[in-house]
Design an enzyme around this catalytic site. Structure first.
Site: not given
Ligand code: HBI
Ligand code: FE
Length: 325
Positions: A183, A188, A228, A247
């Site tokens: 992913h 990203h 996302e 992904s």
């Molecule tokens: N933490 N490590 C990590 N990776 C993410 O993609 C992630 C996260 N915490 C929260 C989040 N994504 C999102 O769902 C939003 O809350 C920003």
């Molecule tokens: Fe992500």
């Protein structure tokens, strides 16, 4: 116009949540993870596999001890892990030409040339981080698992991306209930090499600094429907730029079919849209461009309930707080 004054952390007032001002302030995040950071949920395909759990724990220990400025330790992935990566890599790269946005298509070959992206081995975070730094100033830090929305969003203000380093369970190569290297590195990373997308993501990060819990939740929803699961209009077509789409074979196909509902990206509306996290999205938002999306997020941030504004100083890698909006 009001005088703009840089203010120190002592004069922020009591009801402003703590936020990082300088790069090393982020060091505390690596070990601060939500539920899935150390324990796997019961629906995780690796939950009952002791070998998988031990391996995941070994990899997350690296993230726990990582400090800013240090290189990200290399991981020697097993044949099994590299094979899982290969299945995902071959499947997704076959779909990108028709489904991915042009920025993703432009960067992936550069990652193949510069960072060892291929279907044989999982590439290494350190090499990718150095490549991104040259492209847009983004760098990658290892993380144990999901961070809180606030911590995760705050890091984007510094052009830092927190990435997991472990891979999904080999029994289900096309499914994972949590972020993994597939992913992060296929979804990203390519976009963070694009200057306009980097600016856009940093804008969300800056908006999140010291924001109220309500505003964090709105910004997290904006993040969800862009970084996302975002779609964008390019040359009359709709393409995917969201990492959750880029992904996932199933959802990438579905998102560009005639099944879901598409709406224009509009922060005030996007920020309050409800969404499921374990099923395909019924609604996606379409951005006109990353620049346009960035301007819209900046306007949204200016209207947030926050008694100050912030700007990033790239020379000192720190955040300056201004007492006017
Ligand atoms: N933490 N490590 C990590 N990776 C993410 O993609 C992630 C996260 N915490 C929260 C989040 N994504 C999102 O769902 C939003 O809350 C920003
Ligand atoms: Fe992500």
């Amino acid at each position: 116009t009001k005088d703009v004054r840089v203010i120190g952390s002592d004069s922020m007032g009591d009801n402003v949540p703590w936020f990082p001002r300088k790069l090393t302030d982020l060091d505390t995040f690596a070990a601060k993870v939500m539920e899935m950071g150390e324990e796997l949920s019961s629906d995780h395909p690796g939950a009952n596999d002791p070998v998988y759990r031990a391996r995941r724990a070994e990899i997350t220990r690296i993230a726990k001890s990582h400090r800013s400025g240090e290189p990200v330790p290399e991981i020697e992935y097993t044949d099994e892990e590299n094979e899982t990566w290969g299945k995902v890599y071959r499947g997704l790269t076959a779909m990108y030409p028709t489904h991915a946005c042009r920025e993703h298509l432009y960067v992936l070959p550069l990652l193949e040339q510069n960072c060892g992206y291929n279907d044989k081995k999982i590439p290494q975070i350190e090499q990718i981080s150095r490549f991104l730094k040259d492209c847009t100033g983004f760098t990658i830090r290892p993380v144990m698992g999901l961070l809180s929305s606030r911590d995760f969003l705050n890091s984007f203000a510094f052009r830092i991306f927190y990435s997991t380093q472990y891979i999904r369970h080999s029994s289900k190569p096309f499914y994972t209930p949590e972020p993994d290297v597939c992913h992060e590195l296929l979804g990203h990373v390519p976009l963070f090499a694009d200057p306009d997308f980097a600016d856009f993501s940093q804008e969300i990060g800056l908006a999140s600094l010291g924001a109220s819990d309500e505003d964090i939740s709105r910004l997290a929803t904006i993040f969800w429907f862009t970084v996302e699961f975002g779609l964008c209009r390019q040359d009359g077509d709709v393409k995917a730029f969201g990492a959750g789409l880029l992904s996932s074979f199933g959802e990438l196909e579905y998102a560009l079919s005639d099944k879901p509902e598409l709406r224009p990206f509009e922060p005030l509306k996007t920020a309050v849209q409800k969404y499921p996290i374990t099923e395909f999205q019924p609604v996606y938002f379409v951005a006109e461009s990353f620049k346009d999306a960035q301007e819209k997020v900046r306007d949204f941030a200016a209207n947030m309930n926050r008694p100050f504004s912030v700007r990033y100083n790239a020379l000192t890698q720190s955040v300056e707080v201004l007492d006017s909006k």
